[in-house]
Design a protein around this motif. Structure first.
Motif, PDB file in Angstrom:
ATOM      1  N   SER A  27       0.853  -1.193   0.000  1.00 18.21           N
ATOM      2  CA  SER A  27       0.000   0.000   0.000  1.00 18.21           C
ATOM      3  C   SER A  27       0.884   1.235   0.000  1.00 18.21           C
ATOM      4  O   SER A  27       1.672   1.440   0.925  1.00 18.21           O
ATOM      5  CB  SER A  27      -0.897   0.018   1.245  1.00 18.21           C
ATOM      6  OG  SER A  27      -1.695  -1.130   1.291  1.00 18.21           O
ATOM      7  N   VAL A  31      -1.890   6.436  -0.047  1.00 15.47           N
ATOM      8  CA  VAL A  31      -3.120   5.648   0.064  1.00 15.47           C
ATOM      9  C   VAL A  31      -3.277   5.132   1.490  1.00 15.47           C
ATOM     10  O   VAL A  31      -4.372   5.117   2.058  1.00 15.47           O
ATOM     11  CB  VAL A  31      -3.105   4.491  -0.946  1.00 15.47           C
ATOM     12  CG1 VAL A  31      -4.307   3.564  -0.736  1.00 15.47           C
ATOM     13  CG2 VAL A  31      -3.088   5.026  -2.373  1.00 15.47           C
ATOM     14  N   GLU A 119      -7.825  -5.195   1.798  1.00 14.17           N
ATOM     15  CA  GLU A 119      -7.255  -4.638   0.577  1.00 14.17           C
ATOM     16  C   GLU A 119      -7.222  -5.727  -0.480  1.00 14.17           C
ATOM     17  O   GLU A 119      -6.518  -6.712  -0.346  1.00 14.17           O
ATOM     18  CB  GLU A 119      -5.854  -4.107   0.843  1.00 14.17           C
ATOM     19  CG  GLU A 119      -5.842  -2.922   1.782  1.00 14.17           C
ATOM     20  CD  GLU A 119      -4.450  -2.363   1.935  1.00 14.17           C
ATOM     21  OE1 GLU A 119      -4.059  -1.527   1.106  1.00 14.17           O
ATOM     22  OE2 GLU A 119      -3.758  -2.789   2.864  1.00 14.17           O
ATOM     23  N   GLY A 120      -8.012  -5.526  -1.519  1.00 18.83           N
ATOM     24  CA  GLY A 120      -8.114  -6.559  -2.539  1.00 18.83           C
ATOM     25  C   GLY A 120      -8.813  -7.768  -1.954  1.00 18.83           C
ATOM     26  O   GLY A 120      -9.731  -7.656  -1.167  1.00 18.83           O
ATOM     27  N   THR A 144     -10.581  -1.563  -0.007  1.00 16.36           N
ATOM     28  CA  THR A 144     -10.075  -0.881  -1.196  1.00 16.36           C
ATOM     29  C   THR A 144     -10.471  -1.639  -2.454  1.00 16.36           C
ATOM     30  O   THR A 144     -10.629  -2.863  -2.450  1.00 16.36           O
ATOM     31  CB  THR A 144      -8.540  -0.752  -1.169  1.00 16.36           C
ATOM     32  OG1 THR A 144      -7.943  -2.059  -1.173  1.00 16.36           O
ATOM     33  CG2 THR A 144      -8.077   0.024   0.053  1.00 16.36           C
ATOM     34  N   SER A 146      -9.451  -1.597  -6.716  1.00 19.08           N
ATOM     35  CA  SER A 146      -8.579  -1.051  -7.759  1.00 19.08           C
ATOM     36  C   SER A 146      -9.156  -1.259  -9.155  1.00 19.08           C
ATOM     37  O   SER A 146      -8.548  -0.858 -10.146  1.00 19.08           O
ATOM     38  CB  SER A 146      -7.188  -1.689  -7.677  1.00 19.08           C
ATOM     39  OG  SER A 146      -7.293  -3.098  -7.786  1.00 19.08           O
ATOM     40  N   SER A 147     -10.334  -1.897  -9.240  1.00 13.97           N
ATOM     41  CA  SER A 147     -10.967  -2.124 -10.539  1.00 13.97           C
ATOM     42  C   SER A 147     -12.455  -1.824 -10.429  1.00 13.97           C
ATOM     43  O   SER A 147     -13.031  -1.814  -9.332  1.00 13.97           O
ATOM     44  CB  SER A 147     -10.771  -3.569 -10.993  1.00 13.97           C
ATOM     45  OG  SER A 147     -11.502  -4.462 -10.164  1.00 13.97           O
ATOM     46  N   GLN A 170     -11.719   8.387  -3.723  1.00 11.82           N
ATOM     47  CA  GLN A 170     -10.784   7.896  -4.730  1.00 11.82           C
ATOM     48  C   GLN A 170      -9.501   8.708  -4.643  1.00 11.82           C
ATOM     49  O   GLN A 170      -9.527   9.942  -4.684  1.00 11.82           O
ATOM     50  CB  GLN A 170     -11.352   8.009  -6.148  1.00 11.82           C
ATOM     51  CG  GLN A 170     -10.385   7.419  -7.185  1.00 11.82           C
ATOM     52  CD  GLN A 170     -10.762   7.760  -8.605  1.00 11.82           C
ATOM     53  OE1 GLN A 170     -11.361   8.797  -8.868  1.00 11.82           O
ATOM     54  NE2 GLN A 170     -10.398   6.893  -9.540  1.00 11.82           N
ATOM     55  N   ASP A 189      -1.333   4.593  -9.229  1.00 18.75           N
ATOM     56  CA  ASP A 189      -2.596   4.007  -9.663  1.00 18.75           C
ATOM     57  C   ASP A 189      -3.716   4.460  -8.735  1.00 18.75           C
ATOM     58  O   ASP A 189      -3.579   4.386  -7.507  1.00 18.75           O
ATOM     59  CB  ASP A 189      -2.516   2.476  -9.645  1.00 18.75           C
ATOM     60  CG  ASP A 189      -1.580   1.941 -10.720  1.00 18.75           C
ATOM     61  OD1 ASP A 189      -1.348   2.655 -11.712  1.00 18.75           O
ATOM     62  OD2 ASP A 189      -1.089   0.813 -10.564  1.00 18.75           O
ATOM     63  N   ILE A 191      -6.966   4.417  -6.479  1.00 14.78           N
ATOM     64  CA  ILE A 191      -7.588   3.393  -5.640  1.00 14.78           C
ATOM     65  C   ILE A 191      -8.865   3.972  -5.029  1.00 14.78           C
ATOM     66  O   ILE A 191      -8.871   5.111  -4.578  1.00 14.78           O
ATOM     67  CB  ILE A 191      -6.638   2.952  -4.503  1.00 14.78           C
ATOM     68  CG1 ILE A 191      -5.349   2.351  -5.059  1.00 14.78           C
ATOM     69  CG2 ILE A 191      -7.325   1.963  -3.564  1.00 14.78           C
ATOM     70  CD1 ILE A 191      -5.499   1.004  -5.697  1.00 14.78           C
TER      71      ILE A 191
END
Length: 200
Positions: A27, A31, A119-120, A144, A146-147, A170, A189, A191
């Protein structure tokens, strides 16, 4: 006792102070700051960090909440060892690393959390549903994405679980980097950070 490596009371440890492994997510500092602020930690918070990766969140929270307790869940043995090493080098003694897969392992974790960070992680809907069973009343959850797919799945889960006081942020962060003779800004990127509360 404060860490000799990071002797400050503020979060935001530089990324390069953490030991890393190729391909293991970390991370980013900016973020991490947003994520920690959404956790709204208390001095004695019990945090479950599901999919702890490099261990940046357990280390930061361990330093911020020396009376608290952090349970870091990571399924890969090598990565779990990495988390332990990062905790050792920052002299964080209130983190317990569990080598197991979520959501199957969650029923065995103790104590129950007042805060949860995810996260993920897949399958995210199953993990959220199971975590919600153990999150204490008035507890907070921070996740979180990311997509677009994971954002949609988390949003659906929050609605189904009746998560309250939902916030979505975001990140849009640029860092100054030196490239040759020039200093340029490089974007991290983006998040999405989703957070909310369990009221009952």
């Amino acid at each position: 006792m404060p860490s000799q490596l990071w002797p400050y009371i503020t979060p935001g440890i530089p990324d390069d102070l953490f030991e890393r492994l190729p391909g293991i997510p970390l991370s980013k500092r900016e973020v991490r700051l947003l994520l920690i602020s959404q956790l709204r930690l208390e001095p004695d918070s019990v945090l479950w960090d599901i999919g702890a990766g490099t261990g940046t969140i357990p280390v930061e929270v361990g330093l911020l909440c020396p009376q608290g307790r952090i349970i870091a869940v990571e399924r890969d043995e090598e990565v779990a060892s990495l988390i332990r090493r990062n905790c050792e080098q920052f002299q964080v003694g209130n983190v317990e690393v569990i080598e197991a897969s979520a959501p199957e392992c969650l029923k065995d974790l103790s104590p129950r959390p007042s805060r949860v960070c995810i996260e993920g992680g897949r399958p995210i809907k199953d993990i959220l549903k199971e975590v919600w069973r153990y999150l204490l009343p008035a507890g907070r959850i921070v996740v979180t994405a990311s997509s677009l797919e994971s954002l949609y799945a988390i949003s659906e889960s929050f609605a189904a679980l009746q998560v309250r006081n939902i916030e979505v942020v975001q990140s849009a962060v640029n860092r100054l980097e030196v490239r040759g003779n020039n200093q340029t800004f490089a974007a991290l990127d983006p998040i999405f950070i989703l957070s909310g509360e369990k009221l009952d």
